[in-house]
Write a protein that holds these residues in place. Structure first.
Motif, PDB file in Angstrom:
ATOM      1  N   PRO A  43      -6.875 -24.749 -23.528  1.00 21.46           N
ATOM      2  CA  PRO A  43      -8.198 -24.348 -23.047  1.00 21.46           C
ATOM      3  C   PRO A  43      -8.787 -25.342 -22.045  1.00 21.46           C
ATOM      4  O   PRO A  43      -9.890 -25.856 -22.225  1.00 21.46           O
ATOM      5  N   ASN A  44      -8.037 -25.606 -20.986  1.00 22.88           N
ATOM      6  CA  ASN A  44      -8.515 -26.459 -19.901  1.00 22.88           C
ATOM      7  C   ASN A  44      -7.694 -26.170 -18.654  1.00 22.88           C
ATOM      8  O   ASN A  44      -6.618 -25.585 -18.731  1.00 22.88           O
ATOM      9  N   ARG A  45      -8.201 -26.590 -17.496  1.00 27.96           N
ATOM     10  CA  ARG A  45      -7.507 -26.264 -16.249  1.00 27.96           C
ATOM     11  C   ARG A  45      -6.230 -27.063 -16.055  1.00 27.96           C
ATOM     12  O   ARG A  45      -5.454 -26.789 -15.142  1.00 27.96           O
ATOM     13  N   TRP A  58      -4.539 -19.027 -23.072  1.00 31.08           N
ATOM     14  CA  TRP A  58      -5.988 -19.239 -23.046  1.00 31.08           C
ATOM     15  C   TRP A  58      -6.565 -18.777 -21.715  1.00 31.08           C
ATOM     16  O   TRP A  58      -6.009 -19.075 -20.659  1.00 31.08           O
ATOM     17  N   GLY A  59      -7.697 -18.075 -21.778  1.00 34.41           N
ATOM     18  CA  GLY A  59      -8.416 -17.663 -20.575  1.00 34.41           C
ATOM     19  C   GLY A  59      -9.862 -18.092 -20.697  1.00 34.41           C
ATOM     20  O   GLY A  59     -10.463 -18.011 -21.768  1.00 34.41           O
ATOM     21  N   SER A  60     -10.440 -18.560 -19.592  1.00 36.30           N
ATOM     22  CA  SER A  60     -11.836 -18.993 -19.605  1.00 36.30           C
ATOM     23  C   SER A  60     -12.759 -17.800 -19.858  1.00 36.30           C
ATOM     24  O   SER A  60     -12.649 -16.761 -19.195  1.00 36.30           O
ATOM     25  N   ALA A  61     -13.676 -17.963 -20.804  1.00 39.36           N
ATOM     26  CA  ALA A  61     -14.639 -16.904 -21.119  1.00 39.36           C
ATOM     27  C   ALA A  61     -15.561 -16.630 -19.933  1.00 39.36           C
ATOM     28  O   ALA A  61     -16.186 -15.573 -19.870  1.00 39.36           O
ATOM     29  N   ARG A  62     -15.634 -17.561 -18.989  1.00 40.92           N
ATOM     30  CA  ARG A  62     -16.454 -17.365 -17.793  1.00 40.92           C
ATOM     31  C   ARG A  62     -15.995 -16.138 -17.020  1.00 40.92           C
ATOM     32  O   ARG A  62     -16.780 -15.471 -16.363  1.00 40.92           O
ATOM     33  N   TYR A  63     -14.709 -15.816 -17.113  1.00 43.57           N
ATOM     34  CA  TYR A  63     -14.140 -14.714 -16.339  1.00 43.57           C
ATOM     35  C   TYR A  63     -13.615 -13.575 -17.209  1.00 43.57           C
ATOM     36  O   TYR A  63     -12.805 -12.773 -16.752  1.00 43.57           O
ATOM     37  N   ILE A  64     -14.058 -13.506 -18.472  1.00 43.58           N
ATOM     38  CA  ILE A  64     -13.668 -12.407 -19.360  1.00 43.58           C
ATOM     39  C   ILE A  64     -14.933 -11.864 -20.021  1.00 43.58           C
ATOM     40  O   ILE A  64     -15.619 -12.580 -20.745  1.00 43.58           O
ATOM     41  N   ARG A  65     -15.262 -10.601 -19.762  1.00 41.94           N
ATOM     42  CA  ARG A  65     -16.423  -9.950 -20.371  1.00 41.94           C
ATOM     43  C   ARG A  65     -15.949  -9.247 -21.649  1.00 41.94           C
ATOM     44  O   ARG A  65     -15.042  -8.421 -21.597  1.00 41.94           O
ATOM     45  N   THR A  66     -16.569  -9.583 -22.771  1.00 46.74           N
ATOM     46  CA  THR A  66     -16.127  -8.993 -24.041  1.00 46.74           C
ATOM     47  C   THR A  66     -16.568  -7.530 -24.146  1.00 46.74           C
ATOM     48  O   THR A  66     -17.593  -7.135 -23.603  1.00 46.74           O
ATOM     49  N   ILE A  67     -15.765  -6.778 -24.863  1.00 49.94           N
ATOM     50  CA  ILE A  67     -16.053  -5.372 -25.164  1.00 49.94           C
ATOM     51  C   ILE A  67     -16.272  -5.297 -26.659  1.00 49.94           C
ATOM     52  O   ILE A  67     -15.371  -5.664 -27.426  1.00 49.94           O
ATOM     53  N   GLY A  68     -17.406  -4.835 -27.091  1.00 50.57           N
ATOM     54  CA  GLY A  68     -17.660  -4.706 -28.533  1.00 50.57           C
ATOM     55  C   GLY A  68     -18.035  -6.016 -29.177  1.00 50.57           C
ATOM     56  O   GLY A  68     -18.691  -6.859 -28.581  1.00 50.57           O
ATOM     57  N   PRO A  69     -17.571  -6.236 -30.422  1.00 46.63           N
ATOM     58  CA  PRO A  69     -17.990  -7.428 -31.188  1.00 46.63           C
ATOM     59  C   PRO A  69     -17.473  -8.728 -30.567  1.00 46.63           C
ATOM     60  O   PRO A  69     -16.430  -8.749 -29.922  1.00 46.63           O
ATOM     61  N   ILE A 103      -8.388 -10.420 -27.675  1.00 46.96           N
ATOM     62  CA  ILE A 103      -8.855 -11.787 -27.912  1.00 46.96           C
ATOM     63  C   ILE A 103      -8.661 -12.127 -29.384  1.00 46.96           C
ATOM     64  O   ILE A 103      -9.243 -11.485 -30.257  1.00 46.96           O
ATOM     65  N   PHE A 104      -7.842 -13.142 -29.661  1.00 49.78           N
ATOM     66  CA  PHE A 104      -7.589 -13.551 -31.034  1.00 49.78           C
ATOM     67  C   PHE A 104      -8.762 -14.372 -31.589  1.00 49.78           C
ATOM     68  O   PHE A 104      -9.221 -14.142 -32.696  1.00 49.78           O
ATOM     69  N   CYS A 105      -9.216 -15.357 -30.807  1.00 50.63           N
ATOM     70  CA  CYS A 105     -10.328 -16.197 -31.234  1.00 50.63           C
ATOM     71  C   CYS A 105     -10.877 -16.952 -30.036  1.00 50.63           C
ATOM     72  O   CYS A 105     -10.326 -16.872 -28.948  1.00 50.63           O
ATOM     73  N   LYS A 106     -11.974 -17.687 -30.229  1.00 56.72           N
ATOM     74  CA  LYS A 106     -12.575 -18.466 -29.156  1.00 56.72           C
ATOM     75  C   LYS A 106     -12.740 -19.915 -29.605  1.00 56.72           C
ATOM     76  O   LYS A 106     -12.819 -20.211 -30.805  1.00 56.72           O
ATOM     77  N   SER A 110     -15.364 -27.131 -19.441  1.00 53.23           N
ATOM     78  CA  SER A 110     -16.407 -26.289 -18.868  1.00 53.23           C
ATOM     79  C   SER A 110     -15.938 -25.667 -17.554  1.00 53.23           C
ATOM     80  O   SER A 110     -15.381 -26.353 -16.697  1.00 53.23           O
ATOM     81  N   VAL A 111     -16.168 -24.363 -17.431  1.00 57.84           N
ATOM     82  CA  VAL A 111     -15.867 -23.637 -16.204  1.00 57.84           C
ATOM     83  C   VAL A 111     -17.186 -23.046 -15.723  1.00 57.84           C
ATOM     84  O   VAL A 111     -17.716 -22.116 -16.335  1.00 57.84           O
ATOM     85  N   GLN A 112     -17.728 -23.623 -14.676  1.00 53.41           N
ATOM     86  CA  GLN A 112     -19.019 -23.201 -14.121  1.00 53.41           C
ATOM     87  C   GLN A 112     -20.071 -23.078 -15.214  1.00 53.41           C
ATOM     88  O   GLN A 112     -20.780 -22.086 -15.323  1.00 53.41           O
ATOM     89  N   GLY A 113     -20.156 -24.086 -16.070  1.00 54.78           N
ATOM     90  CA  GLY A 113     -21.177 -24.148 -17.113  1.00 54.78           C
ATOM     91  C   GLY A 113     -20.822 -23.437 -18.410  1.00 54.78           C
ATOM     92  O   GLY A 113     -21.601 -23.460 -19.354  1.00 54.78           O
ATOM     93  N   ASN A 114     -19.673 -22.796 -18.507  1.00 57.19           N
ATOM     94  CA  ASN A 114     -19.266 -22.084 -19.717  1.00 57.19           C
ATOM     95  C   ASN A 114     -18.081 -22.820 -20.342  1.00 57.19           C
ATOM     96  O   ASN A 114     -17.000 -22.874 -19.754  1.00 57.19           O
ATOM     97  N   ARG A 115     -18.273 -23.374 -21.561  1.00 50.91           N
ATOM     98  CA  ARG A 115     -17.215 -24.146 -22.222  1.00 50.91           C
ATOM     99  C   ARG A 115     -16.302 -23.298 -23.097  1.00 50.91           C
ATOM    100  O   ARG A 115     -15.317 -23.793 -23.626  1.00 50.91           O
ATOM    101  N   GLN A 116     -16.617 -22.026 -23.301  1.00 49.96           N
ATOM    102  CA  GLN A 116     -15.804 -21.210 -24.203  1.00 49.96           C
ATOM    103  C   GLN A 116     -14.544 -20.698 -23.519  1.00 49.96           C
ATOM    104  O   GLN A 116     -14.556 -20.315 -22.354  1.00 49.96           O
ATOM    105  N   TRP A 117     -13.461 -20.713 -24.302  1.00 49.51           N
ATOM    106  CA  TRP A 117     -12.177 -20.172 -23.880  1.00 49.51           C
ATOM    107  C   TRP A 117     -11.702 -19.210 -24.956  1.00 49.51           C
ATOM    108  O   TRP A 117     -11.962 -19.405 -26.132  1.00 49.51           O
ATOM    109  N   TYR A 118     -10.998 -18.157 -24.551  1.00 51.06           N
ATOM    110  CA  TYR A 118     -10.464 -17.163 -25.474  1.00 51.06           C
ATOM    111  C   TYR A 118      -8.942 -17.318 -25.566  1.00 51.06           C
ATOM    112  O   TYR A 118      -8.271 -17.456 -24.545  1.00 51.06           O
ATOM    113  N   LEU A 119      -8.427 -17.249 -26.795  1.00 53.84           N
ATOM    114  CA  LEU A 119      -6.984 -17.218 -27.013  1.00 53.84           C
ATOM    115  C   LEU A 119      -6.568 -15.749 -26.989  1.00 53.84           C
ATOM    116  O   LEU A 119      -6.985 -14.957 -27.842  1.00 53.84           O
TER     117      LEU A 119
END
Length: 143
Positions: free
Chosen positions: A84-86, A127-138, A102-105, A110-119
């Motif tokens: 979960p880093n560049r 791992w993908g940066s949550a900055r560039y992934i919009r969640t669907i549902g829960p 998405i398995f978990c976060k 930090s990617v443009q102010g967003n520290r969350q990454w999704y597995l």
């Protein structure tokens, strides 16, 4: 979740971390690659696949696990990494509009102010940066 499942996840995460530490970064090393260190192309106005009129809630990939949260890639092209880093090795690239499981976060670089990454679990664990992934549902659970 059983102890065996938790142990398996911990071992997999540890292996990913060791791989990330032992592997040099490759993003931005190729001067002919139009993508920056975050996996986006230089021209943000490009429209790959004309996804503006698509219903992103529909499953574009039949391999998704219906029990896992899903997300839609919002970057024109996103580097999915071994950590979960560049600095993590690029496992594969995901295009805008791609629906991912998405398995978990977790918190990472930090990617443009967003520290969350999704597995993500689509064929490979990456791992993908949550900055560039919009969640669907829960929202995804924490790792």
């Amino acid at each position: 979740m059983s102890l065996r499942s938790r142990l398996s996840i911990a071992v997999a995460a540890g292996a990913l971390a060791v791989t990330a530490l032992a592997t040099p970064a490759v993003a931005g090393d190729d001067p002919d690659d139009p993508r920056d260190d975050w996996g986006q192309t230089q021209n943000q106005n490009q429209n790959h696949g004309q996804d503006q009129n698509q219903d992103h809630g529909q499953d574009q990939n039949q391999d998704h696990n219906p029990r896992l949260p899903r997300g839609v890639v919002t970057a024109s092209s996103l580097a999915l990494r071994s950590a979960p880093n560049r600095g993590g090795q690029i496992i594969r690239w995901a295009d805008r509009g791609e629906v991912v499981s998405i398995f978990c976060k977790t918190n990472g670089q930090s990617v443009q102010g967003n520290r969350q990454w999704y597995l993500l679990t689509d064929g490979t664990w990456a791992w993908g940066s949550a900055r560039y992934i919009r969640t669907i549902g829960p929202a995804p659970r924490w790792c």
